[in-house]
Design an enzyme around this catalytic site. Structure first.
Site, PDB file in Angstrom:
ATOM      1  N   THR A  77       0.799  -1.226   0.000  1.00 23.37           N
ATOM      2  CA  THR A  77       0.000   0.000   0.000  1.00 23.37           C
ATOM      3  C   THR A  77       0.833   1.279   0.000  1.00 23.37           C
ATOM      4  O   THR A  77       0.276   2.369   0.129  1.00 23.37           O
ATOM      5  CB  THR A  77      -0.929   0.041   1.230  1.00 23.37           C
ATOM      6  OG1 THR A  77      -0.132  -0.045   2.424  1.00 23.37           O
ATOM      7  CG2 THR A  77      -1.911  -1.124   1.199  1.00 23.37           C
ATOM      8  N   SER A 114      -8.707   1.118  -4.398  1.00 26.47           N
ATOM      9  CA  SER A 114      -8.235   2.350  -3.779  1.00 26.47           C
ATOM     10  C   SER A 114      -8.702   3.573  -4.539  1.00 26.47           C
ATOM     11  O   SER A 114      -8.824   3.552  -5.773  1.00 26.47           O
ATOM     12  CB  SER A 114      -6.705   2.351  -3.731  1.00 26.47           C
ATOM     13  OG  SER A 114      -6.206   3.599  -3.298  1.00 26.47           O
ATOM     14  N   TYR A 141       1.334   2.465  -7.399  1.00 26.31           N
ATOM     15  CA  TYR A 141       0.366   1.806  -6.524  1.00 26.31           C
ATOM     16  C   TYR A 141      -1.050   1.964  -7.079  1.00 26.31           C
ATOM     17  O   TYR A 141      -1.797   0.993  -7.213  1.00 26.31           O
ATOM     18  CB  TYR A 141       0.452   2.385  -5.113  1.00 26.31           C
ATOM     19  CG  TYR A 141      -0.748   2.043  -4.257  1.00 26.31           C
ATOM     20  CD1 TYR A 141      -0.938   0.739  -3.792  1.00 26.31           C
ATOM     21  CD2 TYR A 141      -1.710   3.002  -3.936  1.00 26.31           C
ATOM     22  CE1 TYR A 141      -2.041   0.414  -3.028  1.00 26.31           C
ATOM     23  CE2 TYR A 141      -2.811   2.683  -3.167  1.00 26.31           C
ATOM     24  CZ  TYR A 141      -2.978   1.391  -2.711  1.00 26.31           C
ATOM     25  OH  TYR A 141      -4.084   1.067  -1.966  1.00 26.31           O
ATOM     26  N   LYS A 178       2.544   1.955  10.344  1.00 27.85           N
ATOM     27  CA  LYS A 178       2.569   2.388   8.955  1.00 27.85           C
ATOM     28  C   LYS A 178       3.573   3.492   8.645  1.00 27.85           C
ATOM     29  O   LYS A 178       3.756   3.861   7.494  1.00 27.85           O
ATOM     30  CB  LYS A 178       1.161   2.837   8.526  1.00 27.85           C
ATOM     31  CG  LYS A 178       0.193   1.677   8.374  1.00 27.85           C
ATOM     32  CD  LYS A 178      -1.228   2.142   8.089  1.00 27.85           C
ATOM     33  CE  LYS A 178      -1.370   2.796   6.737  1.00 27.85           C
ATOM     34  NZ  LYS A 178      -1.183   1.864   5.622  1.00 27.85           N
TER      35      LYS A 178
END
Length: 321
Positions: A77, A114, A141, A178
């Protein structure tokens, strides 16, 4: 059994909590479990088995008769990842394998797409499947996610029920691992804790003031409610937006974080880095009519409600969901 891939990650682990809260404990958690920081996300949760993502497709073949539902939320991600081979392997080809296994064994599937697929929003933010070929993602991505969405729609053989969800800017507990890809709320709270201040990017467009760049911020608890809805809905297959449906400014977000921490806002502005300046999104807002039209009617948290719950109940005490 219910499968959750990406179960050690942010949204996946929050979904595991939601499923536990609803009385589902026969869960198979799939991920790369080599990161101890991520593994904290599923500590204390109830599940039946951990399966390494490299073994998962073969595991489906051996256990498909016992599988009720698959949530495929695992992916690479990082929007700053420019290794196309990594993104092709993990986001595109791997998801094709999951899809084909669901077709072969008659399994329902919800997978993570996404809002990065929308790029600068030249085609708007409506989840119209006829526009996928015209979308212009800003990074590899986003390209990998759009390529899979397009591939899925062209398949003659599809799972009997499938949904791709275009996540907008999701925030909430369990994103501690993250780093730079965590939400601005997480970074704001961390900066407040360390310095008492927050720096936001300046605007480099005359039609937006500093800090008034806008995103569709959606609380992870609302995301898991929608995921849970589709597990029971099992009709109206297709690609759906999943955002709050209301764009808010970064200044609003930072201010709400200060208030939840019971501090006066101290916000300054710095230039947007030149390497991302030309591809920086100034506005995103999910069109949510498609989800409403199939019967989902639960209200979403406002930005202030979501931030307050996140800061007071998770960030300040350092808790996981």
């Amino acid at each position: 059994m219910i499968i959750v891939t990406g179960a050690a990650g942010f949204i996946g682990s929050c979904l595991v909590s939601k499923l536990n809260d609803e009385g589902y404990f026969d869960l198979i958690l799939v991920d790369d479990f080599s990161d101890p920081g991520q593994n904290k996300n599923f500590e204390g949760k109830r599940y039946s088995k951990l399966v390494d993502r490299e073994d998962f497709i073969e595991w489906i073949r051996s256990n498909h008769l016992h599988i009720q539902f698959i949530f495929h939320l695992g992916a690479r991600t990082d929007t700053t990842e420019f290794d196309y081979e990594v993104l092709n392997r993990l986001n595109l080809e791997y998801t094709k394998q999951v899809w084909n296994a669901c077709v072969e064994f008659g399994l329902p599937l919800v997978y993570a797409s996404s809002a990065a697929t929308y790029g600068l929003g030249e085609e708007g933010y409506e989840d119209d499947e006829n526009k996928l070929d015209r979308l212009k993602p800003l990074n590899p991505y986003g390209e990998s996610k759009n390529e899979f969405d397009k591939w899925a729609l062209t398949q003659e053989r599809k799972p009997y029920f499938w949904v791709g969800l275009k996540f907008f800017n999701v925030y909430g507990p369990n994103e501690y691992h993250k780093d730079r890809m965590a939400s601005v709320i997480f970074h704001t709270y961390r900066n407040i804790k360390e310095t008492g201040k927050m720096k936001l990017f300046q605007s480099h467009r005359p039609d937006f003031k500093d800090g008034e760049q806008m995103r569709d911020f959606v609380y992870v608890k609302d995301v898991t409610e929608v995921l849970y809805f589709f597990m029971h809905h099992r009709k109206d297959s297709g690609i759906y937006n999943l955002g709050s449906g209301k764009a808010r400014t970064f200044y609003d977000l930072a201010s709400a974080t200060f208030r939840s921490a019971e501090l006066q806002p101290d916000i300054t502005f710095i230039p947007t880095p030149e390497d991302i300046r030309e591809k920086y999104q100034y506005f995103t807002e999910a069109k949510m009519d498609k989800l409403w039209s199939i019967g989902y009617h639960k209200p979403f948290h406002t930005l202030e409600e979501g931030v307050d719950d996140y800061v007071r109940n998770y960030l300040i005490p350092g808790k996981y969901l």
